[in-house]
Design a protein around this motif. Structure first.
Motif, PDB file in Angstrom:
ATOM      1  N   ARG A 295     -35.697 -22.535  16.269  1.00 11.58           N
ATOM      2  CA  ARG A 295     -34.390 -22.503  15.609  1.00 11.58           C
ATOM      3  C   ARG A 295     -33.332 -21.908  16.528  1.00 11.58           C
ATOM      4  O   ARG A 295     -32.192 -22.380  16.560  1.00 11.58           O
ATOM      5  N   ASP A 296     -33.707 -20.885  17.270  1.00 11.62           N
ATOM      6  CA  ASP A 296     -32.764 -20.297  18.221  1.00 11.62           C
ATOM      7  C   ASP A 296     -32.345 -21.332  19.267  1.00 11.62           C
ATOM      8  O   ASP A 296     -31.168 -21.410  19.648  1.00 11.62           O
ATOM      9  N   ARG A 297     -33.306 -22.112  19.725  1.00  8.43           N
ATOM     10  CA  ARG A 297     -32.997 -23.125  20.737  1.00  8.43           C
ATOM     11  C   ARG A 297     -32.062 -24.189  20.178  1.00  8.43           C
ATOM     12  O   ARG A 297     -31.117 -24.621  20.853  1.00  8.43           O
ATOM     13  N   ILE A 298     -32.301 -24.616  18.943  1.00  2.46           N
ATOM     14  CA  ILE A 298     -31.424 -25.606  18.317  1.00  2.46           C
ATOM     15  C   ILE A 298     -30.006 -25.056  18.188  1.00  2.46           C
ATOM     16  O   ILE A 298     -29.021 -25.741  18.509  1.00  2.46           O
ATOM     17  N   ALA A 299     -29.898 -23.811  17.735  1.00  2.00           N
ATOM     18  CA  ALA A 299     -28.575 -23.197  17.582  1.00  2.00           C
ATOM     19  C   ALA A 299     -27.875 -23.077  18.930  1.00  2.00           C
ATOM     20  O   ALA A 299     -26.668 -23.337  19.048  1.00  2.00           O
ATOM     21  N   ASP A 300     -28.621 -22.695  19.965  1.00  2.00           N
ATOM     22  CA  ASP A 300     -28.035 -22.568  21.304  1.00  2.00           C
ATOM     23  C   ASP A 300     -27.565 -23.919  21.832  1.00  2.00           C
ATOM     24  O   ASP A 300     -26.491 -24.021  22.445  1.00  2.00           O
TER      25      ASP A 300
ATOM     26  N   VAL B 243     -20.105 -14.271   6.990  1.00  2.00           N
ATOM     27  CA  VAL B 243     -20.755 -14.307   8.301  1.00  2.00           C
ATOM     28  C   VAL B 243     -19.740 -14.616   9.401  1.00  2.00           C
ATOM     29  O   VAL B 243     -19.761 -14.019  10.483  1.00  2.00           O
ATOM     30  N   MET B 244     -18.839 -15.554   9.127  1.00  3.44           N
ATOM     31  CA  MET B 244     -17.985 -16.077  10.186  1.00  3.44           C
ATOM     32  C   MET B 244     -16.742 -15.237  10.465  1.00  3.44           C
ATOM     33  O   MET B 244     -16.268 -15.182  11.611  1.00  3.44           O
ATOM     34  N   ARG B 245     -16.190 -14.585   9.465  1.00  3.03           N
ATOM     35  CA  ARG B 245     -14.944 -13.845   9.670  1.00  3.03           C
ATOM     36  C   ARG B 245     -15.058 -12.766  10.748  1.00  3.03           C
ATOM     37  O   ARG B 245     -14.172 -12.664  11.609  1.00  3.03           O
ATOM     38  N   PRO B 246     -16.108 -11.939  10.740  1.00  2.00           N
ATOM     39  CA  PRO B 246     -16.202 -10.925  11.800  1.00  2.00           C
ATOM     40  C   PRO B 246     -16.314 -11.534  13.196  1.00  2.00           C
ATOM     41  O   PRO B 246     -15.788 -10.970  14.165  1.00  2.00           O
TER      42      PRO B 246
ATOM     43  N   ALA C 215     -20.295 -21.075  16.427  1.00  2.00           N
ATOM     44  CA  ALA C 215     -21.077 -22.309  16.347  1.00  2.00           C
ATOM     45  C   ALA C 215     -22.561 -21.999  16.189  1.00  2.00           C
ATOM     46  O   ALA C 215     -23.272 -22.656  15.416  1.00  2.00           O
ATOM     47  N   ARG C 216     -23.006 -20.986  16.900  1.00  2.00           N
ATOM     48  CA  ARG C 216     -24.417 -20.611  16.804  1.00  2.00           C
ATOM     49  C   ARG C 216     -24.740 -20.093  15.400  1.00  2.00           C
ATOM     50  O   ARG C 216     -25.767 -20.450  14.807  1.00  2.00           O
TER      51      ARG C 216
END
Length: 223
Positions: free
Chosen positions: A204-209, A87-90, A106-107
């Motif tokens: 969940r989107d709000r927490i990630a943001d 997930v993170m490499r790209p 981070a998100r």
């Protein structure tokens, strides 16, 4: 019992025990149950019996794939790190500015924790096991391999922070220490985050943001 009946009986037993039909999915079910057991009880207090109870099956189904709880623990750790790196490499290697890449990383990191909480918590338990030294020589060899994967993951953050420092976007004295601080904040989610039954994707989107914004503010240079 007729030969055909015996064959059907053995086939039915094999399918219930996770082999050979749907072997990959059955192994994945064992891993999911084991991750939940490790999350609930910790490495030391978890046994094959505990995993079997979480799976709702006999120990035989677990032993078909794994000889010990340590093998289970290591495989969960390996699969989680493989997923995280994929997930993170790209995101880390994209052509976007360092600021945008860090926010996206981070998100995504926060989302991985929320979507795969049991396996992400096992990752942190793996670090604790590595630091404790309560392992055999062969187990330490496997743990060293897994820690090398964690180092690759951490390096993605180090490199993005270093690029941001070079471009003037970030104010971090040492990108390596900065990466550890960022990862500490994000990985701490495995301790405090607990999904609510009615939790929505928007929540969940709000927490990630929120976490991504916190990380950015922690490292960005004053405007």
């Amino acid at each position: 019992m007729a030969a055909g009946t015996r064959t059907r009986a053995r086939a039915g037993s094999a399918e219930r025990d996770g082999a050979p039909h749907g072997a990959d999915e059955n192994r994945a079910e064992v891993l999911r149950a084991a991750a939940i057991a490790f999350m609930a009880h910790g490495y030391a207090a978890t046994s094959i019996d505990t995993v079997a109870d979480a799976l709702g099956a006999t120990k035989g189904r677990v032993y078909y794939y794994y000889r010990s709880k340590t093998d289970l623990f290591f495989d969960i750790h390996r699969q989680a790190m493989t997923m995280n790196l994929s997930v993170m490499r790209p995101l880390a290697s994209s052509a976007r500015p360092p600021r945008d890449r860090l926010v996206a990383m981070a998100r995504a990191h926060a989302t991985l924790v929320m979507d795969h909480l049991p396996t992400q918590r096992v990752l942190n338990q793996g670090v604790e096991l590595h630091l404790s030294g309560r392992t055999t020589a062969p187990q330490r060899d496997v743990l060293d391999e897994l820690m090398a994967m964690r180092s690759q993951f951490e390096r993605l953050y180090v490199d993005v922070l270093a690029e941001g420092v070079a471009s003037g976007d970030f104010r971090v004295l040492d990108p390596r220490l900065g990466a550890k601080s960022v990862l500490g904040a994000l990985n701490w989610m495995t301790v405090w985050y607990s999904p609510r039954p009615d939790e929505s994707p928007e929540t969940r989107d709000r927490i990630a943001d929120e976490l991504a914004t916190f990380v950015l503010h922690a490292v960005q240079a004053a405007l």
